[in-house]
Design a protein around this motif. Structure first.
Motif, PDB file in Angstrom:
ATOM      1  N   ALA A   1       7.265  12.110 -47.364  1.00 58.48           N
ATOM      2  CA  ALA A   1       7.330  13.380 -48.092  1.00 58.48           C
ATOM      3  C   ALA A   1       8.734  13.966 -48.072  1.00 58.48           C
ATOM      4  CB  ALA A   1       6.318  14.367 -47.494  1.00 58.48           C
ATOM      5  N   TRP A   2       9.484  13.724 -46.989  1.00 57.19           N
ATOM      6  CA  TRP A   2      10.860  14.230 -46.880  1.00 57.19           C
ATOM      7  C   TRP A   2      11.731  13.769 -48.038  1.00 57.19           C
ATOM      8  CZ3 TRP A   2      15.452  11.385 -45.915  1.00 57.19           C
ATOM      9  CH2 TRP A   2      16.584  12.156 -45.622  1.00 57.19           C
ATOM     10  N   TRP A   3      11.476  12.543 -48.521  1.00 56.63           N
ATOM     11  CA  TRP A   3      12.282  11.998 -49.608  1.00 56.63           C
ATOM     12  C   TRP A   3      12.074  12.751 -50.921  1.00 56.63           C
ATOM     13  CZ3 TRP A   3      16.110   8.582 -48.952  1.00 56.63           C
ATOM     14  CH2 TRP A   3      16.119   7.838 -47.773  1.00 56.63           C
ATOM     15  N   PHE A   4      11.021  13.545 -51.002  1.00 54.42           N
ATOM     16  CA  PHE A   4      10.739  14.278 -52.233  1.00 54.42           C
ATOM     17  C   PHE A   4      11.006  15.768 -52.060  1.00 54.42           C
ATOM     18  CE2 PHE A   4       8.559  10.278 -52.326  1.00 54.42           C
ATOM     19  CZ  PHE A   4       8.900   9.803 -53.589  1.00 54.42           C
ATOM     20  N   THR A   5      11.923  16.044 -51.143  1.00 47.89           N
ATOM     21  CA  THR A   5      12.494  17.379 -51.000  1.00 47.89           C
ATOM     22  C   THR A   5      13.933  17.333 -51.496  1.00 47.89           C
ATOM     23  OG1 THR A   5      13.335  17.010 -48.751  1.00 47.89           O
ATOM     24  CG2 THR A   5      11.042  17.751 -48.963  1.00 47.89           C
ATOM     25  N   GLU A   6      14.585  18.453 -51.469  1.00 46.78           N
ATOM     26  CA  GLU A   6      15.970  18.516 -51.946  1.00 46.78           C
ATOM     27  C   GLU A   6      16.953  17.866 -50.976  1.00 46.78           C
ATOM     28  OE1 GLU A   6      19.365  21.909 -53.030  1.00 46.78           O
ATOM     29  OE2 GLU A   6      17.308  22.507 -52.526  1.00 46.78           O
ATOM     30  N   GLU A   7      16.635  17.922 -49.700  1.00 47.77           N
ATOM     31  CA  GLU A   7      17.591  17.524 -48.669  1.00 47.77           C
ATOM     32  C   GLU A   7      18.174  16.117 -48.820  1.00 47.77           C
ATOM     33  OE1 GLU A   7      17.950  17.299 -43.776  1.00 47.77           O
ATOM     34  OE2 GLU A   7      16.094  17.959 -44.731  1.00 47.77           O
ATOM     35  N   PRO A   8      17.364  15.079 -49.057  1.00 46.05           N
ATOM     36  CA  PRO A   8      17.950  13.732 -49.105  1.00 46.05           C
ATOM     37  C   PRO A   8      18.933  13.521 -50.251  1.00 46.05           C
ATOM     38  CG  PRO A   8      15.554  13.643 -48.928  1.00 46.05           C
ATOM     39  CD  PRO A   8      15.917  15.049 -49.246  1.00 46.05           C
ATOM     40  N   TRP A   9      18.831  14.352 -51.275  1.00 45.73           N
ATOM     41  CA  TRP A   9      19.627  14.141 -52.479  1.00 45.73           C
ATOM     42  C   TRP A   9      20.758  15.152 -52.615  1.00 45.73           C
ATOM     43  CZ3 TRP A   9      17.801   9.625 -53.635  1.00 45.73           C
ATOM     44  CH2 TRP A   9      16.462   9.343 -53.331  1.00 45.73           C
ATOM     45  N   ARG A  10      20.870  16.020 -51.613  1.00 42.68           N
ATOM     46  CA  ARG A  10      21.931  17.024 -51.642  1.00 42.68           C
ATOM     47  C   ARG A  10      23.276  16.334 -51.423  1.00 42.68           C
ATOM     48  NH1 ARG A  10      20.495  20.502 -47.310  1.00 42.68           N
ATOM     49  NH2 ARG A  10      18.820  21.231 -48.674  1.00 42.68           N
TER      50      ARG A  10
ATOM     51  N   THR B   1      13.238  12.552 -61.102  1.00 45.96           N
ATOM     52  CA  THR B   1      12.005  12.867 -60.378  1.00 45.96           C
ATOM     53  C   THR B   1      11.847  12.036 -59.110  1.00 45.96           C
ATOM     54  OG1 THR B   1      10.690  11.201 -61.563  1.00 45.96           O
ATOM     55  CG2 THR B   1      10.886  13.380 -62.582  1.00 45.96           C
ATOM     56  N   HIS B   2      12.597  10.927 -59.026  1.00 48.24           N
ATOM     57  CA  HIS B   2      12.517   9.986 -57.899  1.00 48.24           C
ATOM     58  C   HIS B   2      11.131   9.333 -57.804  1.00 48.24           C
ATOM     59  CE1 HIS B   2      16.333  11.687 -56.856  1.00 48.24           C
ATOM     60  NE2 HIS B   2      15.807  12.880 -56.654  1.00 48.24           N
ATOM     61  N   ARG B   3      10.482   9.232 -58.954  1.00 48.71           N
ATOM     62  CA  ARG B   3       9.186   8.576 -59.001  1.00 48.71           C
ATOM     63  C   ARG B   3       9.235   7.365 -59.938  1.00 48.71           C
ATOM     64  NH1 ARG B   3       8.200  13.500 -57.112  1.00 48.71           N
ATOM     65  NH2 ARG B   3       6.330  13.901 -55.900  1.00 48.71           N
ATOM     66  N   VAL B   4       8.305   6.451 -59.724  1.00 47.80           N
ATOM     67  CA  VAL B   4       8.252   5.231 -60.523  1.00 47.80           C
ATOM     68  C   VAL B   4       8.036   5.562 -62.002  1.00 47.80           C
ATOM     69  CG1 VAL B   4       6.676   3.309 -61.046  1.00 47.80           C
ATOM     70  CG2 VAL B   4       7.581   3.581 -58.741  1.00 47.80           C
ATOM     71  N   ILE B   5       8.710   4.824 -62.860  1.00 48.76           N
ATOM     72  CA  ILE B   5       8.483   4.918 -64.304  1.00 48.76           C
ATOM     73  C   ILE B   5       7.223   4.101 -64.612  1.00 48.76           C
ATOM     74  CG2 ILE B   5       9.433   4.413 -66.591  1.00 48.76           C
ATOM     75  CD1 ILE B   5      12.241   4.630 -65.279  1.00 48.76           C
ATOM     76  N   GLU B   6       6.146   4.775 -64.911  1.00 52.75           N
ATOM     77  CA  GLU B   6       4.838   4.135 -64.979  1.00 52.75           C
ATOM     78  C   GLU B   6       4.780   2.971 -65.961  1.00 52.75           C
ATOM     79  OE1 GLU B   6       2.376   4.586 -63.010  1.00 52.75           O
ATOM     80  OE2 GLU B   6       3.130   6.343 -61.928  1.00 52.75           O
TER      81      GLU B   6
END
Length: 364
Positions: free
Chosen positions: A260-269, A168-173
């Motif tokens: 917000a760009w970091w939470f699109t597909e592009e950075p991780w493609r 998810t690329h989000r912090v583990i709460e």
């Protein structure tokens, strides 16, 4: 008589041929030396250049002299991965880490686990980082320091804890605490700190939760990896005329469309096409500033202990002399008054392309 001169001419010809052969061999030796990888040359140095503290080149293409090591243990820190011999940095960087460890502990953080800083003389590393070459970068683990002194084995094998869900690329709460945010705010509070690199998920968490003064968020920049640790970078220091500075960070707190760009597909493609060799794997001395050869050739201090910074009240001696000079001048003492200055904060940086996505790095 004719036979005599013929013999002399034949002998002369043979000597000329031999000389030419030796000359070619000499050129081959020089060529081999010139093509030797800089990472092998700098990676083989066990101690710093016993000359005045100075950084040469850019963070990802350079070296530094007059380095000191942070002690393996202090009252508010412990150094990790000791076998890598990457506890070295510009005296201002080492003093900053020690100060951060004290201030963070006062804020409620249990103490710092210090990761890679630089090799004794900087330069490209045998493995790992592209930057960390001029003594002005340091990695700090996001794992709190344990309540006991770690053994050498623990320092080599203990894993840092990732703060981010890689899907998810989000912090583990359940792993994130207010103390993590306070630690990053403390690091960003120092004027000499230019950038703090964190995983995009950590940046988003800060953007979503920080209240009050948010100006320090400008220094916290999202980047691939950095889910186990954060990366602190300070600016070029006084006396480092060959140091290349950075561009300023963009205006604002960075909690905008750039995040917000970091939470699109592009950075991780995944990147396509054949993989390009890493810069450190092809970089020779010719790629580095000319001063780096003098740094490489400079004498070493008497011992590691003589240039180890042990914290407030127990500073290391720093040898002071211009890099090209073989003489070593008197050794001034690092004190808290020598802590990093605000000079060169947010200085210009050479433009660089957005790097290609890479796999999450292993523990550093």
């Amino acid at each position: 008589m004719t036979a005599f001169f013929s013999g002399l001419l034949g002998k002369a010809a043979r000597l000329l041929m031999a000389a030419a052969t030796l000359g070619l061999v000499g050129l081959d030796i020089q060529a081999a030396g010139a093509s030797e990888l800089a990472k092998d040359l700098f990676g083989s140095k066990k101690l710093p250049a016993a000359t005045a503290p100075a950084s040469y080149g850019f963070y990802s293409k350079g070296c530094f002299s007059g380095g000191v090591a942070i002690a393996t243990d202090g009252p508010t820190w412990q150094a990790m991965r000791l076998s890598r011999n990457r506890r070295w940095g510009h005296p201002k960087m080492i003093a900053l880490i020690e100060k951060l460890s004290r201030d963070a502990t006062a804020d409620g953080w249990p103490g710092l686990l210090v990761g890679d800083i630089s090799q004794p003389r900087g330069g490209p590393m045998l493995t790992g980082h592209a930057s960390h070459q001029i003594g002005l970068d340091a990695d700090i683990w996001l794992t709190p320091m344990p309540d006991h002194k770690l053994s050498p084995t623990e320092r080599e094998n203990m894993s840092a804890v990732s703060m981010v869900n890689e899907k998810t690329h989000r912090v583990i709460e359940k792993r994130w605490t207010p103390e993590h945010a306070r630690l990053l705010e403390r690091a960003a509070s120092y004027p000499e700190v230019e950038r703090i690199l964190v995983n995009p998920g950590i940046k988003k968490k800060l953007c979503d939760t920080v209240t009050g003064d948010r100006s320090w968020l400008r220094k916290v920049r999202p980047f691939w990896g950095h889910d186990y640790h954060f990366h602190v970078r300070i600016g070029c220091q006084a006396g480092s005329v060959g140091c290349k500075e950075q561009d300023p960070t963009p205006r604002g707190d960075g909690c905008d469309k750039s995040l917000a760009w970091w939470f699109t597909e592009e950075p991780w493609r995944p990147a396509t096409g054949p993989a390009k060799p890493k810069a450190r794997d092809i970089m020779t001395m010719a790629s580095l500033p000319k001063a780096c050869q003098a740094v490489l050739d400079a004498p070493s201090p008497a011992s590691e202990a003589a240039v180890t910074y042990r914290g407030k009240g127990a500073p290391a001696a720093v040898v002071a002399a211009p890099v090209p000079e073989p003489e070593v001048a008197d050794t001034p003492v690092i004190t808290d008054a020598d802590a990093p200055a605000a000079a060169n904060a947010f200085a210009p940086r050479p433009s660089v392309d957005i790097p290609l996505p890479r796999p999450r790095p292993t523990n550093k």
